[in-house]
Design a protein around this motif. Structure first.
Motif, mmCIF file in Angstrom:
data_model
loop_
_atom_site.group_PDB
_atom_site.id
_atom_site.type_symbol
_atom_site.label_atom_id
_atom_site.label_comp_id
_atom_site.label_asym_id
_atom_site.label_seq_id
_atom_site.Cartn_x
_atom_site.Cartn_y
_atom_site.Cartn_z
ATOM 1 N N UNK A 62 1.514 1.712 2.492
ATOM 2 C CA UNK A 62 0.152 1.987 1.976
ATOM 3 C C UNK A 62 0.469 2.775 0.639
ATOM 4 N N UNK A 63 1.463 3.568 0.687
ATOM 5 C CA UNK A 63 1.820 4.216 -0.769
ATOM 6 C C UNK A 63 2.106 3.111 -1.846
ATOM 7 N N UNK A 64 2.662 2.448 -1.508
ATOM 8 C CA UNK A 64 3.101 1.111 -2.507
ATOM 9 C C UNK A 64 1.736 0.403 -2.850
ATOM 10 N N UNK A 69 -1.657 -0.748 -6.988
ATOM 11 C CA UNK A 69 -3.069 -1.062 -7.417
ATOM 12 C C UNK A 69 -3.520 0.087 -8.855
ATOM 13 N N UNK A 70 -3.002 1.232 -8.514
ATOM 14 C CA UNK A 70 -3.247 2.267 -9.939
ATOM 15 C C UNK A 70 -2.617 1.524 -10.866
ATOM 16 N N UNK A 71 -1.274 0.735 -10.924
ATOM 17 C CA UNK A 71 -0.486 0.248 -11.827
ATOM 18 C C UNK A 71 -1.191 -0.715 -12.532
ATOM 19 N N UNK A 72 -1.964 -1.647 -11.697
ATOM 20 C CA UNK A 72 -2.562 -2.895 -11.948
ATOM 21 C C UNK A 72 -3.865 -2.271 -12.678
ATOM 22 N N UNK A 73 -4.686 -1.322 -12.228
ATOM 23 C CA UNK A 73 -5.816 -0.843 -13.303
ATOM 24 C C UNK A 73 -5.183 -0.044 -14.430
#
Length: 137
Positions: A62-64, A69-73
């Protein structure tokens, strides 16, 4: 081996800027970013299937997931801003400013990842910052 991939990354990043500057002429920067993203998406999933690593998707924590997802944003925001800057500015000025991300990354790695920030790193950051200013003035 990491150095070879890092050098290849820089060559492809340089090609990205030049090809994008040519390709974005007469195209909305958001649309151009979307087209680029689809190509990257197909290429990335192609590599996943080519290397038979698709099964690893179920092992992602979940952490990854959250940080990927944040990195993708962050990547999406970066690309949208980059393409807009390329559309309205000169590639020879946009790219050096974009590469200030090196300095910002070093500072963020020190603050959040507790990586070493040495005198050499600080000096390098100053040189990169000064070089960027010199190139864009």
């Amino acid at each position: 081996m990491w150095f070879l991939f890092a050098m290849l990354s820089s060559v492809f990043a340089a090609l990205t800027a030049i090809l994008a500057k040519i390709g974005i002429e007469g195209v909305n920067s958001n649309l151009a970013t979307a087209v680029r993203t689809v190509v990257v998406l197909i290429m990335a999933w192609g590599m996943v299937f080519l290397t038979h690593t698709q099964g690893g998707i179920f092992a992602i924590s979940r952490k990854s997931w959250l940080f990927l997802i944040l990195s993708g944003l962050a990547t999406g925001a970066s690309w949208l801003c980059y393409y807009k800057a390329l559309q309205i500015g000169e590639a020879s000025k946009v790219v050096p400013v974009d590469k200030l991300s090196v300095v910002i990354t070093l500072v963020l790695a020190f603050v959040f990842l507790h990586e070493k920030f040495t005198v050499k790193s600080a000096f390098g950051c100053v040189l990169i910052g000064a070089g960027t200013l010199l190139m864009v003035l």
